[in-house]
Design a protein around this motif. Structure first.
Motif, mmCIF file in Angstrom:
data_model
loop_
_atom_site.group_PDB
_atom_site.id
_atom_site.type_symbol
_atom_site.label_atom_id
_atom_site.label_comp_id
_atom_site.label_asym_id
_atom_site.label_seq_id
_atom_site.Cartn_x
_atom_site.Cartn_y
_atom_site.Cartn_z
ATOM 1 N N UNK A 227 29.336 97.814 32.499
ATOM 2 C CA UNK A 227 28.887 96.496 32.960
ATOM 3 C C UNK A 227 30.091 95.664 33.368
ATOM 4 N N UNK A 228 29.982 95.039 34.524
ATOM 5 C CA UNK A 228 31.124 94.320 35.061
ATOM 6 C C UNK A 228 31.132 92.840 34.769
ATOM 7 N N UNK A 229 32.333 92.270 34.887
ATOM 8 C CA UNK A 229 32.543 90.824 34.832
ATOM 9 C C UNK A 229 32.737 90.366 36.274
ATOM 10 N N UNK A 230 31.721 89.786 36.880
ATOM 11 C CA UNK A 230 31.809 89.456 38.302
ATOM 12 C C UNK A 230 32.792 88.321 38.581
ATOM 13 N N UNK A 231 33.433 88.396 39.735
ATOM 14 C CA UNK A 231 34.354 87.327 40.112
ATOM 15 C C UNK A 231 33.639 85.991 40.230
ATOM 16 N N UNK A 232 32.354 86.033 40.563
ATOM 17 C CA UNK A 232 31.599 84.793 40.704
ATOM 18 C C UNK A 232 31.555 83.993 39.407
ATOM 19 N N UNK A 233 31.614 84.679 38.271
ATOM 20 C CA UNK A 233 31.594 83.972 36.988
ATOM 21 C C UNK A 233 32.803 83.056 36.855
ATOM 22 N N UNK A 234 33.937 83.503 37.360
ATOM 23 C CA UNK A 234 35.140 82.669 37.324
ATOM 24 C C UNK A 234 35.149 81.666 38.470
ATOM 25 N N UNK A 235 34.764 82.110 39.649
ATOM 26 C CA UNK A 235 34.817 81.239 40.826
ATOM 27 C C UNK A 235 33.958 79.989 40.645
ATOM 28 N N UNK A 236 32.737 80.171 40.158
ATOM 29 C CA UNK A 236 31.836 79.033 39.984
ATOM 30 C C UNK A 236 32.357 78.070 38.923
ATOM 31 N N UNK A 237 32.928 78.607 37.859
ATOM 32 C CA UNK A 237 33.472 77.739 36.810
ATOM 33 C C UNK A 237 34.673 76.946 37.324
ATOM 34 N N UNK A 238 35.535 77.602 38.102
ATOM 35 C CA UNK A 238 36.683 76.888 38.666
ATOM 36 C C UNK A 238 36.216 75.790 39.611
ATOM 37 N N UNK A 239 35.212 76.092 40.432
ATOM 38 C CA UNK A 239 34.683 75.087 41.355
ATOM 39 C C UNK A 239 34.182 73.854 40.597
ATOM 40 N N UNK A 240 33.467 74.076 39.503
ATOM 41 C CA UNK A 240 32.999 72.955 38.694
ATOM 42 C C UNK A 240 34.173 72.185 38.097
ATOM 43 N N UNK A 241 35.121 72.924 37.525
ATOM 44 C CA UNK A 241 36.248 72.295 36.841
ATOM 45 C C UNK A 241 37.033 71.380 37.776
ATOM 46 N N UNK A 242 37.404 71.927 38.933
ATOM 47 C CA UNK A 242 38.266 71.145 39.827
ATOM 48 C C UNK A 242 37.511 69.965 40.428
ATOM 49 N N UNK A 243 36.210 70.131 40.649
ATOM 50 C CA UNK A 243 35.434 69.006 41.185
ATOM 51 C C UNK A 243 35.323 67.883 40.154
ATOM 52 N N UNK A 244 35.123 68.239 38.881
ATOM 53 C CA UNK A 244 35.052 67.219 37.833
ATOM 54 C C UNK A 244 36.411 66.544 37.634
ATOM 55 N N UNK A 245 37.482 67.317 37.757
ATOM 56 C CA UNK A 245 38.815 66.728 37.637
ATOM 57 C C UNK A 245 39.075 65.744 38.771
ATOM 58 N N UNK A 246 38.617 66.092 39.969
ATOM 59 C CA UNK A 246 38.786 65.192 41.111
ATOM 60 C C UNK A 246 37.968 63.915 40.921
ATOM 61 N N UNK A 247 36.766 64.054 40.387
ATOM 62 C CA UNK A 247 35.890 62.898 40.223
ATOM 63 C C UNK A 247 36.374 61.955 39.127
ATOM 64 N N UNK A 248 36.913 62.521 38.036
ATOM 65 C CA UNK A 248 37.294 61.705 36.881
ATOM 66 C C UNK A 248 38.767 61.310 36.883
ATOM 67 N N UNK A 249 39.574 62.047 37.674
ATOM 68 C CA UNK A 249 41.031 61.867 37.665
ATOM 69 C C UNK A 249 41.625 62.209 36.296
ATOM 70 N N UNK A 250 40.930 63.073 35.560
ATOM 71 C CA UNK A 250 41.433 63.530 34.274
ATOM 72 C C UNK A 250 42.442 64.652 34.437
ATOM 73 N N UNK A 251 43.241 64.862 33.407
ATOM 74 C CA UNK A 251 44.253 65.926 33.446
ATOM 75 C C UNK A 251 43.606 67.252 33.072
ATOM 76 N N UNK A 252 43.630 68.196 34.001
ATOM 77 C CA UNK A 252 42.978 69.484 33.802
ATOM 78 C C UNK A 252 43.934 70.616 34.095
ATOM 79 N N UNK A 253 43.956 71.581 33.175
ATOM 80 C CA UNK A 253 44.652 72.839 33.426
ATOM 81 C C UNK A 253 43.619 73.950 33.422
ATOM 82 N N UNK A 254 43.569 74.718 34.501
ATOM 83 C CA UNK A 254 42.624 75.807 34.637
ATOM 84 C C UNK A 254 43.363 77.122 34.429
#
Length: 443
Positions: free
Chosen positions: A214-241
């Protein structure tokens, strides 16, 4: 030890080495003077060196600021069968690290002031590598309620994360990013969508299909990164991914950085070399997280480190006891001991192949991690704490996990020939690690 070591806070002169200090734009042969635990002078003349100084001949060595790791599991308290703060500290010193951010997945987890203080006190009593606890982002690492971040910060937490567990609660992450602006502390998120990754063993691709795993799809990481960076942009909070492992993650991180959003990202050395083809052996030492991806992802990650899209290289140290890693591949946990091989793997796979310069490599291993965590580290500037690593760049060695100082003896680098070994590690002006002719000593 085959020669004397300096007494406590005795002045130290490091002479004749190639000093690489990206924070100050230094890359040249020189001399370094350490007095009372701090960098006193770069290139002092003989008359400025105290008569009682301890001299280290650093010819044919690279002299760099001590390495800073953005996330290692030290497992204590509660999981000492995998690692302890003592053994993890010893491993870090052998790998050239002088500062380590400690992950929150202990037992009990680091979601209270008492837990932060316990880890800090144990590390201070041992007197080894500098250990900085990362507090939990959510209570109990259960992703339901935000932990008492201000109390954790007051107790000494350097940042917040539930890593290596992913954060599935979008609303909680957004509130935390908002809240942490007040504290001026970063959130470290391991990007993964749990529902897509559940039960995965390795990279989801042609190799996993052939092996029937059973694989770990790249989409699992891609979607999480997309959420993370968008929330960081919206809040201007300090985020390390990070650590990240996919081309999609790199693309999104690069795009949001181009808009001036101050996020940062990291990668593990095993993801800069190994591909999913190594899992054809069904050997659990290659079962790491993030998983080793296809060669195309590896090449993209290497380029992202070189061009600055990825800021830091972190060890990804996830020690697990021998009896755990000895299980069949599908039952064995993710994890490996990597503190002692991170520098050498970076030198072998990135510097000797001309992908990175020495200055860029030290920037990724020391200067940038210190900046991300807001530590007084990552520099050899005058007055800075004397955290220094000496490296023999031409030393060739074969990785033998049985010789690790870590309690974990599982490594994806096992039996590989690597180049570069740490010869001395100095923390706060104290020489804590020396390697002499294949022997090691933690002082």
């Amino acid at each position: 030890m085959s020669r004397p070591t300096p007494t406590l806070l005795q002045p130290i002169v490091i002479d004749g080495g190639r000093i690489v200090d990206p924070a100050n734009g230094v890359d040249r042969i020189g001399r370094l003077l350490i007095i009372e635990g701090r960098i006193a002078e770069l290139d002092p003349c003989d008359g400025d060196c105290p008569g009682d100084a301890y001299w280290i001949d650093a010819q044919q060595r690279v002299v760099a600021p001590g390495l800073v790791d953005l996330g290692a599991e030290l497992r204590q308290p509660g999981r000492e069968e995998d690692e302890t703060i003592q053994t993890g500290s010893n491993a870090a010193l052998a790998g050239g690290f002088t500062s380590v951010l400690c992950c929150s997945n202990t037992n009990p987890v680091i979601d209270s002031a008492a837990a932060v203080e316990l880890v800090t006190q144990i590390a201070q009593r041992l007197g080894g590598v500098r250990v900085y606890p990362i507090g939990c982002l959510s209570k109990g690492r259960e992703a339901a309620q935000m932990a008492e971040l201000a109390i954790l910060a007051e107790a000494g937490a350097i940042g917040f994360s539930d890593s290596p567990r992913a954060m599935p609660n979008d609303a909680l992450l957004k509130r935390a990013l908002d809240y942490c602006r007040m504290l001026d502390l970063p959130i470290f998120d391991r990007p993964e969508v749990p529902g897509l990754a559940e039960g995965g063993i390795m990279h989801d691709g042609q190799v996993s299909l052939v092996l029937g795993l059973k694989g770990l799809p790249t989409e699992a990481e891609d979607l999480a990164v997309a959420r993370d960076v968008r929330l960081a942009e919206a809040t201007k909070g300090r985020l390390h991914v990070g650590p990240v492992s996919t081309m999609g993650a790199i693309d999104m991180i690069g795009r949001v950085k181009s808009r001036g959003v101050p996020i940062s990202a990291s990668v593990c050395p095993q993801n800069l070399h190994g591909s999913d083809a190594l899992l054809r052996s069904f050997d659990s030492r290659f079962k790491v997280h993030p998983p080793m991806r296809s060669p195309a992802h590896v090449e993209s990650l290497q380029q992202a480190v070189a061009d600055g899209t990825i800021d830091a290289i972190q060890s990804g140290h996830m020690p697990r006891a021998r009896e755990k890693k000895g299980n069949d591949l599908d039952l064995a946990p993710f994890g490996a001991a990597t503190l002692e091989t991170t520098l050498a793997a970076t030198l072998t796979d990135m510097i000797r192949t001309d992908i990175l310069s020495w200055s860029r490599a030290i920037e990724c291993l020391s200067t940038n991690p210190a900046r991300i965590a807001k530590l007084d580290a990552g520099t050899l500037g005058k007055g800075a704490p004397a955290d220094v690593t000496l490296i023999d760049p031409d030393a060739a060695w074969t990785v033998r996990p049985s010789e690790f100082l870590s309690r974990c003896q599982s490594s994806p680098m096992e039996d590989r020939e690597l180049f570069g070994r740490v010869t001395h590690t100095i923390v706060g002006g104290r020489l804590l690690f020396v390697r002499v002719e294949e022997s090691t000593a933690v002082v």
